[in-house]
Structures are given as structure tokens and as C-alpha cells.
Design a protein around this motif. Structure first.
Motif, PDB file in Angstrom:
ATOM      1  N   TYR A  63       0.822  -1.217   0.000  1.00  0.00           N
ATOM      2  CA  TYR A  63       0.000   0.000   0.000  1.00  0.00           C
ATOM      3  C   TYR A  63       0.850   1.260   0.000  1.00  0.00           C
ATOM      4  N   ASP A  88       0.931   6.609  10.724  1.00  0.00           N
ATOM      5  CA  ASP A  88       1.914   5.569  11.033  1.00  0.00           C
ATOM      6  C   ASP A  88       3.298   5.923  10.492  1.00  0.00           C
ATOM      7  N   SER A 160      -6.029   8.437   4.379  1.00  0.00           N
ATOM      8  CA  SER A 160      -6.953   8.617   5.509  1.00  0.00           C
ATOM      9  C   SER A 160      -7.743   7.340   5.770  1.00  0.00           C
ATOM     10  N   LEU A 170     -12.468  14.651   4.305  1.00  0.00           N
ATOM     11  CA  LEU A 170     -11.398  14.569   3.291  1.00  0.00           C
ATOM     12  C   LEU A 170     -11.918  14.061   1.951  1.00  0.00           C
TER      13      LEU A 170
HETATM   14  N1  SAM Z   1      -3.794   2.859   5.108  1.00  0.00           N
HETATM   15  C1  SAM Z   1      -4.988   3.075   5.903  1.00  0.00           C
HETATM   16  C2  SAM Z   1      -6.235   2.857   5.096  1.00  0.00           C
HETATM   17  O1  SAM Z   1      -6.114   2.624   3.897  1.00  0.00           O
HETATM   18  O2  SAM Z   1      -7.312   2.892   5.678  1.00  0.00           O
HETATM   19  C3  SAM Z   1      -4.958   4.456   6.511  1.00  0.00           C
HETATM   20  C4  SAM Z   1      -3.901   4.514   7.560  1.00  0.00           C
HETATM   21  S1  SAM Z   1      -3.682   5.978   8.411  1.00  0.00           S
HETATM   22  C5  SAM Z   1      -3.404   5.357   9.984  1.00  0.00           C
HETATM   23  C6  SAM Z   1      -5.247   6.766   8.471  1.00  0.00           C
HETATM   24  C7  SAM Z   1      -5.097   8.054   9.260  1.00  0.00           C
HETATM   25  O3  SAM Z   1      -5.982   9.072   8.792  1.00  0.00           O
HETATM   26  C8  SAM Z   1      -5.424   7.877  10.759  1.00  0.00           C
HETATM   27  O4  SAM Z   1      -4.251   8.035  11.506  1.00  0.00           O
HETATM   28  C9  SAM Z   1      -6.452   8.984  11.044  1.00  0.00           C
HETATM   29  O5  SAM Z   1      -6.273   9.570  12.320  1.00  0.00           O
HETATM   30  C10 SAM Z   1      -6.171   9.952   9.906  1.00  0.00           C
HETATM   31  N2  SAM Z   1      -7.259  10.898   9.630  1.00  0.00           N
HETATM   32  C11 SAM Z   1      -8.582  10.625   9.541  1.00  0.00           C
HETATM   33  N3  SAM Z   1      -9.283  11.760   9.303  1.00  0.00           N
HETATM   34  C12 SAM Z   1      -8.369  12.775   9.227  1.00  0.00           C
HETATM   35  C13 SAM Z   1      -8.472  14.188   8.997  1.00  0.00           C
HETATM   36  N4  SAM Z   1      -9.674  14.785   8.816  1.00  0.00           N
HETATM   37  N5  SAM Z   1      -7.335  14.923   8.969  1.00  0.00           N
HETATM   38  C14 SAM Z   1      -6.116  14.325   9.160  1.00  0.00           C
HETATM   39  N6  SAM Z   1      -5.945  12.989   9.404  1.00  0.00           N
HETATM   40  C15 SAM Z   1      -7.073  12.234   9.429  1.00  0.00           C
END
Ligand code: SAM
Length: 289
Positions: A63, A88, A160, A170
Motif C-alpha cells: 500500500y 503511522d 486517511s 477529506l
Molecule cells: N492505510 C490506511 C487505510 O487505507 O485505511 C490508513 C492509515 S492511516 C493510519 C489513516 C489516518 O488518517 C489515521 O491516523 C487517522 O487519524 C487519519 N485521519 C482521519 N481523518 C483525518 C483528517 N480529517 N485529517 C487528518 N488525518 C485524518
């Protein structure tokens, strides 16, 4: 030693995967989501957010390579990259592999995801956190793009969660309109866009919204084992349609120049150009299909 404790993913009500757990490493209720990190029997360490698999040590390379190297190499001259989400650190690490990138800004809403990733998933982010070109901001991506200056980035990568909860903003018209405003004239944006076999509506609806702000709309695929349901899609929206049509040999040349060629386990120049060839069950969800 095998245990009899299992964790079931919550993504779909009537279908899903489960992991046999060696040991739980962290369980935190942040201001935004429930975060669990555990050692699995089969995929190394795993992070769940609200019960949904975000990343596993076992298959994160698939990914992260595809959501990072495809847009940067397709653009060909990206110097300033905005990463939204990706707490991460895996996308940040791979963006900084590119010699031509001078600045990588990462906006992650949940500082607990960053803290727990640094502590329990150190191999994912590696040394990226301390790279002088990296700027890590704890904040909402929608707020950041609202105020960022025009034409301040060449590539935007939205790694996200799905468009529910904090991730929902988003995937909105407002977000994509601001993304277009802050991207340079040949700028492009890619985003995590679900598994169309189970989440076709996510691809259809968000592609329709991207098409309001970008002339070139498509998607590309990656086979991520723990995003269950077959191919997962990365949404693609670009100001310059030629970015999606770069020939394999040119992509190889760019990858060599950027220092990425030979460092990957999924991405190759052939996988890059091939990933844009979508099976009909996926392509039918895109504008104009
Ligand atoms: N690879 C994963 C997937 O495909 O679902 C995503 C991994 S990453 C950990 C997703 C991140 O997006 C999370 O840490 C979450 O806190 C962040 N996130 C969600 N909404 C967000 C926003 N409005 N602004 C910034 N980060 C956001």
C-alpha cells in the motif's frame, strides 16, 4: 505459542477477517477513535482504528509503495508533497526516499496514532520523523487545505481512514476544491479509496466529487492482502492528464533518478503503468464510465 484469542475486523457487518492475537500492545481511546495495536500470529504488528485494519507490518509495503511512488513518479518533478493522515509514518518515509522532494508536510488529526506508531511500529516510519525535510502537523486536513497558500504543493497524498467519522471531510467538494487551489499547475492528488468489491459507492461518489475540481479523474489498483475484498483502489485526480500516461521506460528512468528503483517489493515500473488498467467492475464506478 498459538493462543485462542482472536480479533475480528469490524469493517463489514456480514463479512470480514480475523487475526489470532499473540499479544495486545496498546489499546487507547483517543479524542477521535479507538486505537488498538497488537502482535498477530501471521502479519507482524497490526494497527486497528475503530476496529478497522489500517496497517500491518506484513503487507504495509504494498500500500505505502503504491500510494507514494505512483503519484510522485507520474508527476516527475515533485518538490513539495502534502500528506494527509498517514499517522503511522509509512507514507512519509517513502516520500522522503525521493531525492527530488525538498519538503514533505504531513497533517495527521490524531497525535495518539503518531505516538503509538513511533512506540510500537517503529519500522513503519523509520527515520522519517527526524528528516529535516519533514514537517509533521497534528491537525485536521480540511483545516490545513483551507488556509494553505495557492500552488504550494506538487502532489497531495491522502492516506486517511474511510469517509466516515473524522475521515469524512477529506472526501468533500470543499476539500477537493481547496486541494486544486493549493496544487501547482501540473499538480495531482491521490487518496485511499476503499475496496470497490465491497465499497463501490465510495469510489463512485468521491470520483464524482474530484471531477468537479480536476480535469483528469481515474483510479489505480493495488492488491493489499489485509484490505479484504480483492483490489483496493487509489483515487486519482490530476490537472495534467499526461501524468497518468507516462510510459513505463520513462517511469523507470525517473525511479532510477529519484533513488527508488530497486528498493521496492511491490511497485515496479510495469506495475505502475499496469495499475491504471482497471477491470470493468471497478472502472464502471468512474465518471464518464
Ligand atoms: N492505510 C490506511 C487505510 O487505507 O485505511 C490508513 C492509515 S492511516 C493510519 C489513516 C489516518 O488518517 C489515521 O491516523 C487517522 O487519524 C487519519 N485521519 C482521519 N481523518 C483525518 C483528517 N480529517 N485529517 C487528518 N488525518 C485524518
Amino acid at each position: 505459542m498459538a493462543t485462542d484469542s482472536w480479533i475480528n475486523e469490524t469493517l463489514y457487518a456480514a463479512w470480514g477477517q480475523r487475526f489470532r492475537v499473540k499479544r495486545e500492545l496498546a489499546r487507547v481511546q483517543s479524542d477521535f477513535q479507538d486505537i488498538v495495536v497488537f502482535e498477530s500470529e501471521t502479519h507482524g504488528r497490526v494497527m486497528l482504528l475503530d476496529g478497522v485494519v489500517q496497517i500491518t507490518e506484513g503487507d504495509e509495503f504494498v500500500y505505502q509503495e503504491m500510494i507514494t511512488h505512483v503519484p510522485i513518479l507520474a508527476h516527475g518533478a515533485a518538490k513539495r508533497v502534502l500528506i494527509i493522515g498517514a499517522g503511522d509514518g509509512g507514507v512519509l518515509k517513502r516520500v522522503l526516499q525521493h531525492r527530488g522532494v525538498g519538503k514533505a508536510v504531513m497533517v495527521e488529526i490524531d497525535g495518539e496514532v503518531v505516538r503509538l506508531s513511533k512506540e510500537f511500529l517503529p519500522s513503519i516510519g523509520g527515520n522519517a520523523w527526524g528528516d529535516p525535510r519533514a514537517e509533521v502537523i497534528i491537525g485536521d486536513g480540511i483545516d490545513y487545505v483551507r488556509v494553505a497558500p495557492a500552488e504550494s504543493f506538487d502532489v497531495i497524498i491522502v492516506d486517511s481512514t474511510d469517509p466516515i467519522g473524522v475521515g469524512e471531510v477529506l472526501f468533500t467538494d470543499e476539500f477537493y476544491a481547496n486541494a486544486a487551489r493549493i496544487l501547482s499547475p501540473r499538480g495531482l492528488i491521490v487518496n485511499q479509496c476503499g475496496v470497490p468489491f465491497m465499497q463501490a459507492e465510495e469510489l463512485h461518489e468521491t470520483s464524482r466529487r474530484r471531477a468537479k475540481s480536476f480535469p483528469d479523474n481515474w483510479a489505480y489498483v493495488a492488491a493489499v492482502p489485509t484490505y479484504v475484498g480483492g483490489f483496493m483502489t487509489l483515487g486519482w485526480a490530476a490537472k495534467d492528464a499526461s501524468c497518468r500516461a507516462v510510459a513505463t521506460d520513462e517511469i523507470r528512468r525517473r525511479a532510477e533518478a529519484s533513488g527508488v528503483l530497486g528498493t521496492t517489493r511491490y511497485w515496479t515500473p510495469e506495475i505502475h503503468t499496469g495499475a491504471f488498467n482497471l477491470p470493468p467492475y471497478i472502472a464502471e464506478n468512474l465518471p464518464g464510465a
